[in-house]
Enzyme design. Structure first.
Site, short mmCIF file in Angstrom:
data_model
loop_
_atom_site.label_atom_id
_atom_site.label_comp_id
_atom_site.label_asym_id
_atom_site.label_seq_id
_atom_site.Cartn_x
_atom_site.Cartn_y
_atom_site.Cartn_z
CB CYS A 144 -1.14 -0.13 1.17
SG CYS A 144 -1.89 -1.60 1.57
CB CYS B 86 -13.12 -1.79 6.99
SG CYS B 86 -13.13 -2.44 8.48
CE LYS C 159 -15.11 4.16 6.86
NZ LYS C 159 -15.65 4.24 5.62
CG HIS D 221 -6.31 1.86 0.23
ND1 HIS D 221 -5.05 2.28 -0.20
CD2 HIS D 221 -5.98 0.82 1.31
CE1 HIS D 221 -4.02 1.73 0.25
NE2 HIS D 221 -4.67 0.54 0.96
#
Length: 393
Positions: free
Chosen positions: A86, A209, A331, A335
């Site tokens: 990431c 998440c 959030k 992502h």
């Protein structure tokens, strides 16, 4: 070494785009970055490129960097693919800064992309899981939600952090993302919504998440020798820091911090000759709500164990002492793994150039970006400042 400057940055929208390809998303981000350069920049000015991606779903696993740079007209320009889970494009930005500072290039493109929405949920879990420790985490069935849930559980037990404080991260970031036209989940949520959502991995629920996303982002880094050709209001890359650690959470001494983040921040602050209190805003890696709280502590925004109180105090709201994730963060903004770090730099550029629209902060001069790979196996921190910014005595 020469100073490096951020002169432009742009991104595609983050979300689910079945009609888009990774090449078309990258083109959108690249063109937005070029258009954002105040005095203009031609693609032919680019000397080198670094592109971050995990390569989710098996598309163009090799040479995906040249595949996107050629598509946007940079054929022949040296391009290196960067993979650090990431944190891939955060490290791509770091590589671009290094290339400029070393004197090997004057104009460098740093970017990233990912397409994740065309996978089944099982396949997406597999591709996300490859960034975790393989034998004892992924192959035993542990997901990243499960790993971060362990971190949250220990933090809650050790420091008294509450589920409500986790939910306040979601509420804040959704409120910010609602003002960001590029955000995937650009809607507000109430504290009740964020507390009552279905459990994903106890104590984390759905609102704790981030989503899986498609998207791309690009930044343009130039040397002090040529920055005057592109802008009269330069944004200097004042500090850069990076760190690595054990890939598996179970291999670390503590579950309540990310040592790689802490080391990266210390290096960036030292290079920039600042302290955390000298920052005007920060974009931190909030893949899960607990990750933002851990970042507060790892980056020195508060003492160990005090992150819950910090979010509750309102200090990280846009009107607070240190706004965090004005973009909406992972959030709300989304992502897309390989694009996330560069996407954080896009927000830093917008805030420091005064082009963030309805989420614009009042006259910020210095901001930080913080990008983490996996559950903390890698981390990179950048400090950006408007030229002429001074540190308060």
């Amino acid at each position: 070494m020469r100073d490096a400057y951020l002169v432009g940055a742009g991104q595609s929208a983050f979300g689910a785009f079945p009609e888009k390809s990774y090449r078309s998303l990258f083109r959108t981000a690249f063109e937005a970055a070029v258009e954002s350069v105040p005095d203009g920049l031609e693609p032919g000015d680019v000397d080198e490129a670094f592109v971050g991606t995990l390569g989710v779903g098996g598309r163009q696993l090799g040479l995906s960097g040249p595949a996107v740079t050629e598509h946007v007209g940079l054929g022949g320009v040296p391009c290196t693919r960067v993979e650090n889970a990431c944190a891939a494009s955060g490290f791509a930005v770091r590589q671009a800064v290094q290339a400029v500072k070393s004197g090997m290039a004057d104009v460098v493109l740093a970017g990233g992309f990912e397409v994740m929405s065309d996978l089944s949920s099982d396949a997406a879990k597999y591709w996300l899981g490859v960034s975790g420790e393989t034998e004892w985490e992924r192959l035993s069935g542990t997901t990243f939600a499960g790993v971060y849930a362990q971190m949250a559980s220990v933090h809650m037990e050790q420091y008294g952090t509450t589920g409500e404080q986790l939910s306040r991260v979601a509420v804040k970031n959704h409120a910010n993302g609602a003002k960001n036209p590029h955000a995937q989940l650009g809607f507000e949520c109430s504290l009740e919504d964020a507390q009552s959502a279905p459990v994903v991995a106890d104590p984390l629920n759905l609102y704790h998440c981030c989503p899986t996303s498609d998207g791309a982002a690009c930044a343009l880094i130039v040397s002090e020798d040529v920055v005057g050709e592109y802008t009269d209001e330069p944004i200097r890359v004042a500090g850069v820091g990076a760190g690595s650690d054990s890939v598996g959470l179970f291999q670390r001494d503590s579950y309540t911090g990310v040592p790689a983040s802490e080391r990266a921040a210390e290096s960036a602050y030292e290079m920039a000759e600042i302290e955390p209190e000298d920052l005007d805003f920060a974009e931190v890696h909030d893949c899960f709500a607990i990750a933002e709280l851990l970042a507060y502590e790892d980056l020195g925004f508060c003492e160990r164990g005090e992150a819950g109180q910090l979010i509750e105090s309102g200090a990280t709201e846009p009107t607070g002492k240190l706004p965090v994730n004005t973009s909406g963060g992972l959030k709300s903004k989304g992502h897309p793994i390989g694009a996330t770090g560069a996407g954080q730099v896009v927000e830093a550029f917008k805030q420091l150039s005064g082009t963030a629209g309805p989420r614009q902060l009042e006259n910020p001069t210095r901001g930080l970006t913080h990008n983490v790979g996996g559950s903390g196996g890698a981390a990179v921190v950048h400090v950006f400042e408007r030229e002429g910014a001074e540190v308060d005595a």
